[in-house]
Design a protein around this motif. Structure first.
Motif, PDB file in Angstrom:
ATOM      1  N   SER A 227       0.835  -1.208   0.000  1.00  0.00           N
ATOM      2  CA  SER A 227       0.000   0.000   0.000  1.00  0.00           C
ATOM      3  C   SER A 227       0.864   1.250   0.000  1.00  0.00           C
ATOM      4  CB  SER A 227      -0.919  -0.006   1.223  1.00  0.00           C
ATOM      5  OG  SER A 227      -1.804  -1.108   1.190  1.00  0.00           O
ATOM      6  N   LEU A 228       1.972   1.221   0.728  1.00  0.00           N
ATOM      7  CA  LEU A 228       2.896   2.349   0.718  1.00  0.00           C
ATOM      8  C   LEU A 228       3.500   2.552  -0.661  1.00  0.00           C
ATOM      9  CD1 LEU A 228       4.664   4.502   2.152  1.00  0.00           C
ATOM     10  CD2 LEU A 228       6.275   2.664   2.682  1.00  0.00           C
ATOM     11  N   ARG A 229       3.937   1.458  -1.264  1.00  0.00           N
ATOM     12  CA  ARG A 229       4.562   1.540  -2.576  1.00  0.00           C
ATOM     13  C   ARG A 229       3.577   2.039  -3.630  1.00  0.00           C
ATOM     14  NH1 ARG A 229       8.776   2.431  -5.927  1.00  0.00           N
ATOM     15  NH2 ARG A 229       8.423   1.397  -7.942  1.00  0.00           N
ATOM     16  N   VAL A 230       2.411   1.445  -3.692  1.00  0.00           N
ATOM     17  CA  VAL A 230       1.437   1.808  -4.717  1.00  0.00           C
ATOM     18  C   VAL A 230       0.830   3.174  -4.435  1.00  0.00           C
ATOM     19  CG1 VAL A 230      -0.746   1.142  -5.765  1.00  0.00           C
ATOM     20  CG2 VAL A 230       0.950  -0.592  -5.245  1.00  0.00           C
ATOM     21  N   GLY A 231       0.528   3.449  -3.166  1.00  0.00           N
ATOM     22  CA  GLY A 231      -0.107   4.711  -2.834  1.00  0.00           C
ATOM     23  C   GLY A 231       0.782   5.913  -3.039  1.00  0.00           C
ATOM     24  N   GLY A 232       2.097   5.702  -3.139  1.00  0.00           N
ATOM     25  CA  GLY A 232       2.995   6.830  -3.373  1.00  0.00           C
ATOM     26  C   GLY A 232       2.748   7.533  -4.687  1.00  0.00           C
ATOM     27  N   THR A 233       2.174   6.809  -5.655  1.00  0.00           N
ATOM     28  CA  THR A 233       1.898   7.441  -6.949  1.00  0.00           C
ATOM     29  C   THR A 233       0.799   8.487  -6.858  1.00  0.00           C
ATOM     30  OG1 THR A 233       0.321   5.691  -7.502  1.00  0.00           O
ATOM     31  CG2 THR A 233       2.605   5.344  -8.148  1.00  0.00           C
ATOM     32  N   LEU A 234       0.018   8.451  -5.812  1.00  0.00           N
ATOM     33  CA  LEU A 234      -1.060   9.422  -5.647  1.00  0.00           C
ATOM     34  C   LEU A 234      -0.617  10.673  -4.916  1.00  0.00           C
ATOM     35  CD1 LEU A 234      -3.873   6.930  -4.538  1.00  0.00           C
ATOM     36  CD2 LEU A 234      -3.403   7.776  -6.840  1.00  0.00           C
ATOM     37  N   LEU A 235       0.606  10.662  -4.411  1.00  0.00           N
ATOM     38  CA  LEU A 235       1.093  11.785  -3.603  1.00  0.00           C
ATOM     39  C   LEU A 235       2.048  12.638  -4.417  1.00  0.00           C
ATOM     40  CD1 LEU A 235       1.758   9.951  -0.212  1.00  0.00           C
ATOM     41  CD2 LEU A 235      -0.255  11.267  -0.866  1.00  0.00           C
ATOM     42  N   ALA A 236       1.610  13.823  -4.767  1.00  0.00           N
ATOM     43  CA  ALA A 236       2.534  14.749  -5.430  1.00  0.00           C
ATOM     44  C   ALA A 236       3.527  15.311  -4.425  1.00  0.00           C
ATOM     45  CB  ALA A 236       1.759  15.887  -6.093  1.00  0.00           C
TER      46      ALA A 236
END
Length: 614
Positions: A227-236
């Protein structure tokens, strides 16, 4: 030889014609947006500027490995007909930071173009609206970007068209890269929280130190890491500096792989060459080496990160091969399901590695973010399966316990019946013993006295007859006490008075009666009543036979729950200190049998027998 072909049925031909017609109409009705693939690029790296003709998409990490800089892309947009309504401009990927102008008009700007390793806006697709009146026949599109090294910066070939033409492309990409990512993150966090709660609550009380189930812990770590790895793409804008955030995101991949492999081995209790200590040491080495490799990639050495990914993949591949071989040969259904999931993720991982590490494409989506969800569903399956097995065990235990309880109840009922028979038999034995004892102590004593009188030849017939009459009176008293209610002390004394008062009068003994109406003594049962009757009768018999008294007083009083019976005569008395004879011994023995206090005081002129019932 001739071959005969049969025409398909009429209904099938009709459906085929309708389908071809529909596809043709749909294909002709679908309008195509315009895509710009050529640009004049001005690249600035370390103060050096060069201009080149670029073909879009322009992938920064391919042309400028390990470098960071700025770029300006000039694209011509000639239009035969100028639209009189707004149109859309769509980039699959753009940035890391960017500014877009059309004919000098600002369309969109995201991020600081001068601060390297700042906010990253290249993670999600970008769509911009071109207002009516801005477009001309000859248009100039200008795109400025800030490109950070090793961050997949660049410019994708933009699409220009009406809303109906561009929005389906944007929606499809947004669905995969944003909405799908959110779903993956939410599901991952939910599964991780469930696994962590199970790990915290599921404690084996029989193990030393109340050991927890590590399977759930590895599952929780894997879900949180992914979740950390994938969710990082949503954080500018990440919550920590970008340099450390990228290292953390890279290390999260290693943590996810390591936790998933350990989870797979523990889920079926599998022991192979690439499980246990060997696997743990290899994964620990990779996790430790992942940090310097990620740092090296941040400093421009992308080959270190590629080599680390390759090593991680090889270790995982060795484990998966042996794990799947064991699953095929003698694995359980769960073993085979996990093996299939590992193969799926390995294939998808190889695809993603080839696309994003070897080809360095711009845009596109990693498929592994979705294939990883299968592990979450496997965890749910394992939890449900264990819950079902636990329920089955509980049901089996309850059934077994119910059968055992029923068996014990039957055994207890049998034992109770046997005990009841034994108790009845014992009661009959006790009753026979009591009758024999009463006969011995009462009637037997009188008959024995009569025999001795006859044998001696010194007693008159009148004396022998009196002794036999006393024996008969004893029998009558025994019968009387059987009909008295349990604990009726007053009735017992009244019966004695009725039977013995004529004898007292014949012996010139005046009787003084001072007996109250006493409430029944609850603890005196039939046997206790017989003991009490004997005690009082024995005291009165002693007065008649030995005291030579002229007065006899019987007193019975109740003081609360305590009842005191006193028998007092004015006879000659006797020495209480001398050894007790048979009658006195019997008195003390029966007093103990009914837990009564017996006190005897005697002197010349007065003898008192006191019986206390509490």
């Amino acid at each position: 030889m001739y071959m005969v072909f049969r025409m398909p049925p009429l209904w099938l031909r009709g459906w085929c014609c309708w389908l071809l017609l529909w596809l043709g109409v749909a294909g002709s009705a679908q309008a195509e947006p315009l895509q710009l693939t050529q640009a004049r690029a001005s690249i600035e790296i370390g103060g050096n500027v060069q201009s080149v003709d670029a073909t879009l998409p322009y992938v920064w990490d391919i042309w400028h490995k390990g470098a960071q800089g700025h770029a300006v892309f000039e694209m011509s947009l000639p239009l035969a007909d100028v639209p009189d309504e707004p149109v859309l401009l769509y980039f699959v990927r753009l940035g890391n930071a960017y500014e877009v102008r059309l004919n000098g008009n600002l369309l969109d700007r995201r991020g600081d173009l001068h601060q390297f390793d700042g906010d990253d806006f290249a993670q999600i697709p970008r769509i911009m609206s071109i207002p009516a009146g801005v477009l001309e026949h000859d248009n100039q599109l200008q795109v400025r970007i800030r490109a950070d090294h090793a961050r997949r910066a660049g410019v994708a070939a933009p699409w220009v068209g009406t809303r109906d033409e561009v929005m389906p492309l944007y929606d499809a990409e947004y669905l995969q890269r944003v909405t799908g990512t959110r779903v993956v993150v939410i599901v991952g966090l939910l599964m991780g929280s469930v696994a962590l709660a199970l790990w915290w609550t599921q404690v084996d009380p029989t193990s030393p130190g109340k050991r927890r189930e590590p399977l759930y812990l590895f599952a929780a770590v894997a879900e949180y890491a992914w979740s950390l790895r994938v969710g990082g793409t949503l954080l500018a804008s990440p919550p920590v500096p970008r340099f450390w955030w990228d290292i953390l995101s890279i290390e999260a991949i290693g943590v996810w792989v390591a936790a998933m492999l350990m989870f797979s081995a523990m889920a079926v209790d599998w022991r192979g060459r690439f499980s246990g200590p060997y696997l743990e040491r290899a994964l620990q080495a990779l996790l430790l080496s992942g940090i310097p490799c990620a740092v090296g990639a941040q400093w421009g050495s992308l080959w270190m990160l590629t080599a680390w990914y390759t090593s991680l993949g090889l270790v995982a591949l060795a484990f998966v091969v042996e794990y799947c071989w064991a699953a095929v040969r003698q694995g359980s259904a769960l073993h085979r399901w996990i093996a299939a999931t590992l193969i799926l993720n390995m294939c998808v991982g190889i695809r993603d590695w080839a696309v994003f590490r070897m080809q360095m494409t711009l845009g596109g989506n990693t498929l592994m973010r979705y294939s990883s969800l299968v592990f979450g569903f496997l965890l749910l399956y394992i939890v449900l399966r264990r819950f079902r097995e636990a329920n089955a065990q509980v049901f089996h235990l309850l059934s077994t316990m119910e059968a055992q309880v029923a068996s014990k109840e039957r055994a207890l009922q049998t034992s109770y019946a046997q005990l009841e028979l034994l108790a009845r038999e014992q009661e009959r034995v006790n009753e026979r013993t009591r009758i024999l004892r009463d006969l011995h102590d009462g009637v037997g004593a009188y008959i024995s006295t009569a025999i001795r009188q006859l044998q001696s030849g010194k007693s008159s017939n009148h004396e022998v007859l009196q002794t036999l009459r006393d024996s008969l009176e004893q029998i009558k008293l025994s019968i009387d006490v059987m009909h008295l209610p349990a604990g009726d002390v007053t009735g017992l004394l009244a019966n004695l008075r009725y039977r013995l008062e004529p004898k007292l009068s014949a012996a010139d003994i005046a009787l003084s009666w001072d007996v109250d109406q006493i409430e029944p003594v609850k603890r005196l049962d039939a046997a206790g009543m017989r003991h009490l009757q004997f005690m009082v009768f024995e005291a009165l018999s002693n007065v008649l036979q030995h005291a030579h008294a002229s007065q006899l007083r019987i007193v019975a009083k109740a003081h609360g729950h305590i009842v005191v019976i006193r028998i007092v005569d004015n006879g000659v008395g006797f020495e209480t200190a001398r050894p007790m004879r048979k009658g006195l011994l019997a008195l003390h023995e029966r007093a103990r049998a009914i837990h009564a206090a017996l006190a005897i005081h005697s002197r010349a002129g007065q003898t008192e027998v006191e019986i206390t019932l509490d």
